[in-house]
Design a protein around this motif. Structure first.
Motif, PDB file in Angstrom:
ATOM      1  N   LEU A 213      14.513   0.691   5.084  1.00 17.86           N
ATOM      2  CA  LEU A 213      14.422   1.067   3.269  1.00 17.86           C
ATOM      3  C   LEU A 213      15.760   0.333   2.664  1.00 17.86           C
ATOM      4  O   LEU A 213      16.725   1.545   3.285  1.00 17.86           O
ATOM      5  CB  LEU A 213      14.093   3.116   3.768  1.00 17.86           C
ATOM      6  CG  LEU A 213      12.715   3.003   3.606  1.00 17.86           C
ATOM      7  CD1 LEU A 213      11.698   3.210   4.991  1.00 17.86           C
ATOM      8  CD2 LEU A 213      12.257   3.972   3.238  1.00 17.86           C
ATOM      9  N   GLN A 214      15.685   0.481   1.353  1.00 20.88           N
ATOM     10  CA  GLN A 214      16.917  -0.540   1.017  1.00 20.88           C
ATOM     11  C   GLN A 214      17.196   0.697  -0.449  1.00 20.88           C
ATOM     12  O   GLN A 214      16.190   0.379  -1.143  1.00 20.88           O
ATOM     13  CB  GLN A 214      17.367  -1.317   0.848  1.00 20.88           C
ATOM     14  CG  GLN A 214      18.189  -2.262   0.491  1.00 20.88           C
ATOM     15  CD  GLN A 214      19.595  -2.153   1.206  1.00 20.88           C
ATOM     16  OE1 GLN A 214      19.329  -2.292   3.013  1.00 20.88           O
ATOM     17  NE2 GLN A 214      20.824  -1.457   0.898  1.00 20.88           N
ATOM     18  N   ALA A 215      17.878   1.343  -0.763  1.00 22.61           N
ATOM     19  CA  ALA A 215      18.339   2.250  -1.554  1.00 22.61           C
ATOM     20  C   ALA A 215      19.662   1.533  -2.341  1.00 22.61           C
ATOM     21  O   ALA A 215      20.108   1.775  -1.867  1.00 22.61           O
ATOM     22  CB  ALA A 215      18.227   3.838  -1.098  1.00 22.61           C
TER      23      ALA A 215
ATOM     24  N   ALA B  33      13.293  -0.694  -1.972  1.00 18.57           N
ATOM     25  CA  ALA B  33      12.739  -1.229  -1.148  1.00 18.57           C
ATOM     26  C   ALA B  33      12.703  -0.996   0.252  1.00 18.57           C
ATOM     27  O   ALA B  33      13.082  -1.029   0.539  1.00 18.57           O
ATOM     28  CB  ALA B  33      13.417  -2.638  -1.758  1.00 18.57           C
ATOM     29  N   VAL B  34      10.683  -1.773   0.134  1.00 19.26           N
ATOM     30  CA  VAL B  34      10.450  -0.464   1.987  1.00 19.26           C
ATOM     31  C   VAL B  34       9.673  -2.530   2.429  1.00 19.26           C
ATOM     32  O   VAL B  34       9.135  -3.095   1.980  1.00 19.26           O
ATOM     33  CB  VAL B  34       9.585   0.462   1.256  1.00 19.26           C
ATOM     34  CG1 VAL B  34       8.932   0.724   3.143  1.00 19.26           C
ATOM     35  CG2 VAL B  34      10.440   1.686   0.994  1.00 19.26           C
ATOM     36  N   SER B  35      10.067  -2.460   3.792  1.00 21.03           N
ATOM     37  CA  SER B  35       9.611  -3.498   5.017  1.00 21.03           C
ATOM     38  C   SER B  35       9.561  -3.285   5.773  1.00 21.03           C
ATOM     39  O   SER B  35       9.828  -2.256   6.439  1.00 21.03           O
ATOM     40  CB  SER B  35      11.034  -4.579   4.915  1.00 21.03           C
ATOM     41  OG  SER B  35      11.677  -4.212   5.452  1.00 21.03           O
ATOM     42  N   GLY B  36       8.199  -3.446   6.555  1.00 14.13           N
ATOM     43  CA  GLY B  36       7.989  -3.858   7.508  1.00 14.13           C
ATOM     44  C   GLY B  36       7.187  -2.517   8.086  1.00 14.13           C
ATOM     45  O   GLY B  36       6.670  -2.263   9.212  1.00 14.13           O
TER      46      GLY B  36
ATOM     47  N   ASN C 214       6.100  -2.732  -2.592  1.00 12.91           N
ATOM     48  CA  ASN C 214       6.696  -2.354  -2.196  1.00 12.91           C
ATOM     49  C   ASN C 214       8.084  -1.988  -2.525  1.00 12.91           C
ATOM     50  O   ASN C 214       8.851  -1.648  -1.558  1.00 12.91           O
ATOM     51  CB  ASN C 214       6.792  -3.056  -0.732  1.00 12.91           C
ATOM     52  CG  ASN C 214       6.063  -3.561  -0.314  1.00 12.91           C
ATOM     53  OD1 ASN C 214       4.881  -3.487  -0.311  1.00 12.91           O
ATOM     54  ND2 ASN C 214       6.562  -4.356   0.722  1.00 12.91           N
ATOM     55  N   THR C 215       8.222  -1.115  -3.369  1.00 14.80           N
ATOM     56  CA  THR C 215       9.263  -0.455  -3.910  1.00 14.80           C
ATOM     57  C   THR C 215       8.870   0.726  -4.409  1.00 14.80           C
ATOM     58  O   THR C 215       7.746   0.760  -5.717  1.00 14.80           O
ATOM     59  CB  THR C 215      10.219  -1.109  -5.147  1.00 14.80           C
ATOM     60  OG1 THR C 215      10.541  -2.523  -4.523  1.00 14.80           O
ATOM     61  CG2 THR C 215      11.676  -0.708  -5.822  1.00 14.80           C
TER      62      THR C 215
END
Length: 122
Positions: A3-5, A22-25, A76-77
């Motif tokens: 999770l990248q804020a 932004a979320v991944s995985g 995904n955000t």
């Protein structure tokens, strides 16, 4: 899982900001997303949350009417739109992901981002 804020910065009282996460995985669309914040010397506190289907939102009383949480599943955000910033909003803002019901407690969120700093000057 990542999770990248982002979107934090130094602003003046009364300004607006939009934070992004932004979320991944993980399968973003089936997760509730939350925003928390931690001011210097204070515990991390709940700010806002949005359900996986976007039909439920909840806010802390301190931000209700000034903060808006929304999501774009295609990206995904999750976002946190902040208006009317005050020095009391100065904090590191974290995004987090959970499943099931729409919790407000930090320990109900298994996935966390690294945080983005918002500093509000008067």
């Amino acid at each position: 899982v990542q999770l990248q804020a982002s979107g934090g910065g130094m602003v003046q009282a009364g300004d607006s900001l939009r934070l992004s996460c932004a979320v991944s995985g993980l399968t973003f669309s089936v997760y509730n997303m939350g925003w928390f914040r931690q001011a210097p010397g204070k515990e991390r506190e709940f700010v806002a949350a949005i359900s996986d289907t976007e039909n439920r939102k909840r806010y802390s009383d301190s931000v209700k009417g000034r903060f808006t949480i929304f999501r774009e599943d295609a990206k995904n955000t999750v976002y946190l739109q902040i208006s009317g910033l005050t020095p009391e909003d100065t904090a590191v803002y974290y995004c987090a992901a959970s499943q099931g019901w729409l919790p407000k407690r930090t320990y109900d969120y298994p996935y966390w981002g690294q945080g983005t700093l918002v500093t509000v000057s008067s």
